[in-house]
Write a protein that holds these residues in place. Structure first.
Motif, PDB file in Angstrom:
ATOM      1  N   SER A  84      -8.830  60.450  47.836  1.00  7.32           N
ATOM      2  CA  SER A  84      -8.061  61.694  47.765  1.00  7.32           C
ATOM      3  C   SER A  84      -8.931  62.836  47.271  1.00  7.32           C
ATOM      4  N   HIS A  85      -9.738  62.555  46.262  1.00  7.91           N
ATOM      5  CA  HIS A  85     -10.840  63.435  45.899  1.00  7.91           C
ATOM      6  C   HIS A  85     -11.795  62.696  44.970  1.00  7.91           C
ATOM      7  N   THR A  86     -12.962  63.259  44.746  1.00 10.85           N
ATOM      8  CA  THR A  86     -14.056  62.487  44.158  1.00 10.85           C
ATOM      9  C   THR A  86     -14.269  62.726  42.672  1.00 10.85           C
ATOM     10  N   GLU A  87     -13.339  63.387  41.994  1.00 12.21           N
ATOM     11  CA  GLU A  87     -13.502  63.547  40.554  1.00 12.21           C
ATOM     12  C   GLU A  87     -13.556  62.149  39.914  1.00 12.21           C
ATOM     13  N   PRO A  88     -14.421  61.951  38.908  1.00 14.07           N
ATOM     14  CA  PRO A  88     -14.699  60.598  38.418  1.00 14.07           C
ATOM     15  C   PRO A  88     -13.499  59.827  37.886  1.00 14.07           C
ATOM     16  N   ASP A  89     -12.443  60.502  37.418  1.00 16.41           N
ATOM     17  CA  ASP A  89     -11.305  59.755  36.900  1.00 16.41           C
ATOM     18  C   ASP A  89     -10.539  59.039  38.007  1.00 16.41           C
ATOM     19  N   HIS A  90     -10.808  59.379  39.271  1.00 19.48           N
ATOM     20  CA  HIS A  90     -10.178  58.685  40.393  1.00 19.48           C
ATOM     21  C   HIS A  90     -11.193  57.898  41.230  1.00 19.48           C
ATOM     22  N   SER A  91     -12.441  58.328  41.230  1.00 15.58           N
ATOM     23  CA  SER A  91     -13.455  57.665  42.066  1.00 15.58           C
ATOM     24  C   SER A  91     -14.509  56.955  41.225  1.00 15.58           C
ATOM     25  N   GLY A  92     -14.226  56.772  39.941  1.00 19.91           N
ATOM     26  CA  GLY A  92     -15.223  56.179  39.046  1.00 19.91           C
ATOM     27  C   GLY A  92     -15.609  54.757  39.406  1.00 19.91           C
ATOM     28  N   LEU A  93     -14.777  54.063  40.188  1.00 22.15           N
ATOM     29  CA  LEU A  93     -15.066  52.669  40.542  1.00 22.15           C
ATOM     30  C   LEU A  93     -15.318  52.493  42.038  1.00 22.15           C
ATOM     31  N   VAL A  94     -15.543  53.576  42.747  1.00 22.58           N
ATOM     32  CA  VAL A  94     -15.820  53.483  44.191  1.00 22.58           C
ATOM     33  C   VAL A  94     -17.075  52.642  44.444  1.00 22.58           C
ATOM     34  N   LYS A  95     -18.110  52.874  43.671  1.00 25.44           N
ATOM     35  CA  LYS A  95     -19.349  52.121  43.853  1.00 25.44           C
ATOM     36  C   LYS A  95     -19.115  50.628  43.650  1.00 25.44           C
ATOM     37  N   ASP A  96     -18.287  50.269  42.667  1.00 23.86           N
ATOM     38  CA  ASP A  96     -17.983  48.860  42.407  1.00 23.86           C
ATOM     39  C   ASP A  96     -17.223  48.245  43.580  1.00 23.86           C
ATOM     40  N   VAL A  97     -16.255  48.994  44.123  1.00 28.08           N
ATOM     41  CA  VAL A  97     -15.494  48.483  45.265  1.00 28.08           C
ATOM     42  C   VAL A  97     -16.407  48.299  46.469  1.00 28.08           C
ATOM     43  N   LEU A  98     -17.319  49.243  46.686  1.00 25.00           N
ATOM     44  CA  LEU A  98     -18.243  49.127  47.823  1.00 25.00           C
ATOM     45  C   LEU A  98     -19.165  47.920  47.674  1.00 25.00           C
ATOM     46  N   GLN A  99     -19.517  47.587  46.445  1.00 24.20           N
ATOM     47  CA  GLN A  99     -20.353  46.401  46.239  1.00 24.20           C
ATOM     48  C   GLN A  99     -19.592  45.130  46.559  1.00 24.20           C
ATOM     49  N   LEU A 100     -18.286  45.138  46.263  1.00 24.19           N
ATOM     50  CA  LEU A 100     -17.452  43.965  46.555  1.00 24.19           C
ATOM     51  C   LEU A 100     -17.002  43.929  48.013  1.00 24.19           C
ATOM     52  N   ALA A 101     -16.928  45.086  48.648  1.00 22.91           N
ATOM     53  CA  ALA A 101     -16.461  45.176  50.040  1.00 22.91           C
ATOM     54  C   ALA A 101     -17.381  46.106  50.823  1.00 22.91           C
ATOM     55  N   PRO A 102     -18.605  45.672  51.132  1.00 24.85           N
ATOM     56  CA  PRO A 102     -19.591  46.566  51.764  1.00 24.85           C
ATOM     57  C   PRO A 102     -19.203  47.020  53.164  1.00 24.85           C
ATOM     58  N   TYR A 103     -18.226  46.350  53.800  1.00 25.57           N
ATOM     59  CA  TYR A 103     -17.866  46.727  55.165  1.00 25.57           C
ATOM     60  C   TYR A 103     -16.606  47.591  55.213  1.00 25.57           C
ATOM     61  N   ILE A 104     -16.100  47.958  54.072  1.00 25.70           N
ATOM     62  CA  ILE A 104     -14.916  48.805  54.022  1.00 25.70           C
ATOM     63  C   ILE A 104     -15.253  50.194  54.582  1.00 25.70           C
ATOM     64  N   THR A 105     -14.289  50.835  55.211  1.00 25.75           N
ATOM     65  CA  THR A 105     -14.479  52.191  55.726  1.00 25.75           C
ATOM     66  C   THR A 105     -13.923  53.191  54.715  1.00 25.75           C
ATOM     67  N   VAL A 106     -14.788  54.075  54.250  1.00 26.39           N
ATOM     68  CA  VAL A 106     -14.377  55.096  53.289  1.00 26.39           C
ATOM     69  C   VAL A 106     -13.830  56.289  54.064  1.00 26.39           C
ATOM     70  N   VAL A 107     -12.608  56.697  53.726  1.00 26.15           N
ATOM     71  CA  VAL A 107     -11.927  57.774  54.424  1.00 26.15           C
ATOM     72  C   VAL A 107     -11.794  58.965  53.472  1.00 26.15           C
ATOM     73  N   GLY A 108     -12.191  60.142  53.961  1.00 32.30           N
ATOM     74  CA  GLY A 108     -12.059  61.330  53.117  1.00 32.30           C
ATOM     75  C   GLY A 108     -12.383  62.586  53.890  1.00 32.30           C
ATOM     76  N   SER A 109     -12.253  63.724  53.237  1.00 31.10           N
ATOM     77  CA  SER A 109     -12.645  64.986  53.856  1.00 31.10           C
ATOM     78  C   SER A 109     -14.164  65.032  53.986  1.00 31.10           C
ATOM     79  N   LYS A 110     -14.647  65.969  54.772  1.00 30.67           N
ATOM     80  CA  LYS A 110     -16.089  66.107  54.959  1.00 30.67           C
ATOM     81  C   LYS A 110     -16.789  66.347  53.629  1.00 30.67           C
ATOM     82  N   VAL A 111     -16.204  67.201  52.810  1.00 27.66           N
ATOM     83  CA  VAL A 111     -16.804  67.509  51.508  1.00 27.66           C
ATOM     84  C   VAL A 111     -16.798  66.276  50.614  1.00 27.66           C
TER      85      VAL A 111
END
Length: 572
Positions: A91-118
């Motif tokens: 929804s947006h990348t401020e750390p209180d919402h995206s602070g664990l994105v890197k961890d999720v990507l490590q557990l699910a490297p084939y997941i598709t990340v959906v977001g705005s261009k920015v």
């Protein structure tokens, strides 16, 4: 009026609940958090909300704050096979919402990340690893199957430049991240108790959304093009289900009031992940403390006609210097220069330096047009600290006070002479409030101080909303109340009555020693008390701060408290 609310002392917990068909929320409950940034005090903690939507495919909407890393990931693993999650919607990348994105990507490297261009651009700088991505625009859709068709709504600047909303057509749930949220920690998943959450809902809007009122109105218009929204799944606080129309209506009314405000300041800068956004928000927060409306504009995407209209009606403008390599932003900066008017206030900030446009030549151009410089150029070369953000807040307050000076003088003269003189006969003692939080410290001369209770020992203090120390007197903050001595108060009164430049050391040349809570004790004070803020009440242009007292002493037992006798009651 905001009701007095006692501080909650609890812990970090996780709550899981099904909120709609094949839809589960993971709510990270942060009971103890008492502050978002230096200027945004919390009375009731907060939550970070994440969501799982299961169709034939599975989507995860947002993650959580990094402080919940193990709790959140263990909970997520217990609910789904992470390796089989298809989409991670940002929804947006401020750390209180995206602070664990890197961890999720490590557990699910084939997941598709959906977001705005920015958002995708920001994430590339956050995770530093390749990932599958899908950039979405307004109206784009993803079909998860089993009726879960997700439609995306672009909602930039609420309150981050990369924000999107996600609408699930099956459950009629709109995922809005920061918008329509509130910092209020409760085990109640939904908004059953409207009276309890209303003060925090309003304060949240005032701090985060008010500077982007036009963006709020645009987002509401796009929401109106969707089918009926039954639930708003917010990123903070309880989800909205019982009072959706009422609470979205409040956003509309508040935003319309903001955009029609008598006095407005525009902040024009290039949004990017990190410092520039935080600096702009801190300046906006300082301006808002003076009762002035703020509108923020991204120079990369500004419409030239709307820009001309906004600059033309602004009493002040703040420029965040764009990179010289960004030709569109540089062109837009020229448009602002062409639309600026004599006697407007102006302020300039720059983060990082490098290839940014030089600040002082641009400032001189505004000066040549007859604009008044509201605060010195803010140039930030290193990673911003709390002191940096406090300086920016104080700069914003200086600008807000400048553009409202005529209105303030008019308001002082509007009180009847008899009432003015009568009110002035209410006397008070003379005190200096001193506060420190980490590396940030401040002070204020006060006379509206009164003992308020015996059990517990407590005092009430009126603090004007535009005082610099106000940000250090949120619920849970500790400070020192220094009592001045009759016949020996003039040097200290003179020191703390004078106007300080943003970020200036208020204690330069003053003898102090540290209290138990870290705030400075004035060596020449008659007495001091160490206090903790228990609650605050909104009384218009002041906060009434109720504080408990837990330590203190008198340095001169025979001394008397200095008394302030006023002749008029319409100003200090």
């Amino acid at each position: 009026m905001v009701a007095l609310t006692e501080k909650i002392q609890k812990r970090l917990t996780i709550q899981v609940e099904d909120i709609a068909t094949d839809t589960t929320t993971i709510r990270s409950l942060d009971w103890d958090r008492d502050r978002f940034d230096i200027e945004f005090g919390l009375q009731n903690g907060t939550t970070y909300n994440s969501f799982i939507i299961r169709g034939e495919k599975t989507a995860l909407v947002d993650t959580s704050h990094e402080k919940f890393r193990q709790l959140y990931l263990d909970t997520l693993k217990g609910l789904v096979d992470i390796s089989k999650v298809d989409y991670l919607i940002i929804s947006h990348t401020e750390p209180d919402h995206s602070g664990l994105v890197k961890d999720v990507l490590q557990l699910a490297p084939y997941i598709t990340v959906v977001g705005s261009k920015v958002a995708i651009q920001f994430l590339e700088n956050l995770v530093h690893t390749p990932f599958k991505r899908q950039i979405v625009k307004n109206g784009d859709k993803i079909d998860l199957g089993n009726g879960h068709e997700l439609e995306f709504v672009i909602a930039p600047n609420l309150h981050w430049p990369d924000t999107i909303f996600t609408f699930d057509h099956l459950t009629q749930t709109l995922y809005t991240c920061d918008a329509f949220g509130l910092h209020y920690c409760t085990e109640a998943t939904f908004d059953e108790d409207l009276e309890a959450i209303s003060p925090d809902y309003a304060f949240y809007y005032e701090c985060l959304m008010a500077p982007n009122a036009r963006s709020v109105i645009s987002a509401l218009k796009r929401m109106g093009e969707l089918p009926k929204v039954d639930t708003i799944a917010t990123g903070h606080g309880p989800l909205l289900r019982h009072n959706v129309a009422e609470l979205t209506g409040r956003y509309r009314n508040w935003s319309q009031t903001q955009t029609k405000a008598e006095t407005t300041v525009g902040i024009f800068y290039v949004s990017e992940y990190g410092a520039s956004d935080r600096i702009a928000q801190s300046i906006a927060g300082g301006i808002s403390k003076t009762g002035v409306a703020v509108e923020t504009v991204d120079l990369r995407t500004a419409d030239p006609q709307e820009l001309l209209e906004l600059v033309g009606r602004c009493a002040g403008i703040v420029i965040g210097m764009p990179p010289a390599s960004n030709s569109d932003a540089i062109t837009t900066l020229g448009t602002i220069l062409g639309a600026a008017k004599e006697k407007q206030a102006v302020g300039i900030f720059e983060t990082g330096g490098g290839d940014d446009e030089p600040t002082y030549p641009v400032l001189n151009k505004f000066r040549a047009l007859g604009l008044n410089v509201a605060f010195p150029v803010i140039e930030i070369r290193d990673t911003p600290s709390e002191n940096t953000y406090k300086l920016c807040e104080e700069a914003g307050t200086d600008l807000g006070q400048w553009v409202t000076r005529d209105k303030s003088i008019k308001a002082m003269k509007s009180l009847s002479a008899d009432l003015d003189k009568a009110l002035g006969r209410i006397s008070g003692g003379l005190y200096i409030l001193t506060a420190k939080r980490n590396d940030v410290q401040s002070a204020m001369l006060a006379s509206w101080v009164s003992q308020a209770s015996f059990k517990p020992l407590g005092v009430s203090i009126a603090v004007a909303k535009d005082r610099a120390i106000e940000s250090l007197m949120q619920v849970g903050d500790k400070f020192v109340l220094n009592v001045l001595e009759e016949g020996n108060y003039q040097p200290l009164m003179k020191q703390f009555l004078k106007r300080f430049a943003p970020g200036a050391d208020r204690f330069e040349g003053v003898r102090t020693y540290p209290s138990q809570n870290g705030a400075p004790i004035l060596a020449d004070a008659l007495a001091y008390m160490e206090c903790e803020v228990s609650s605050r009440m909104d009384t218009g242009d002041h906060w009434i701060v109720y504080c408990s007292i837990y330590a203190g002493r008198v340095s001169k037992p025979e001394g008397l408290t200095a008394v302030h006798h006023r002749k008029v009651g319409n100003h200090y």
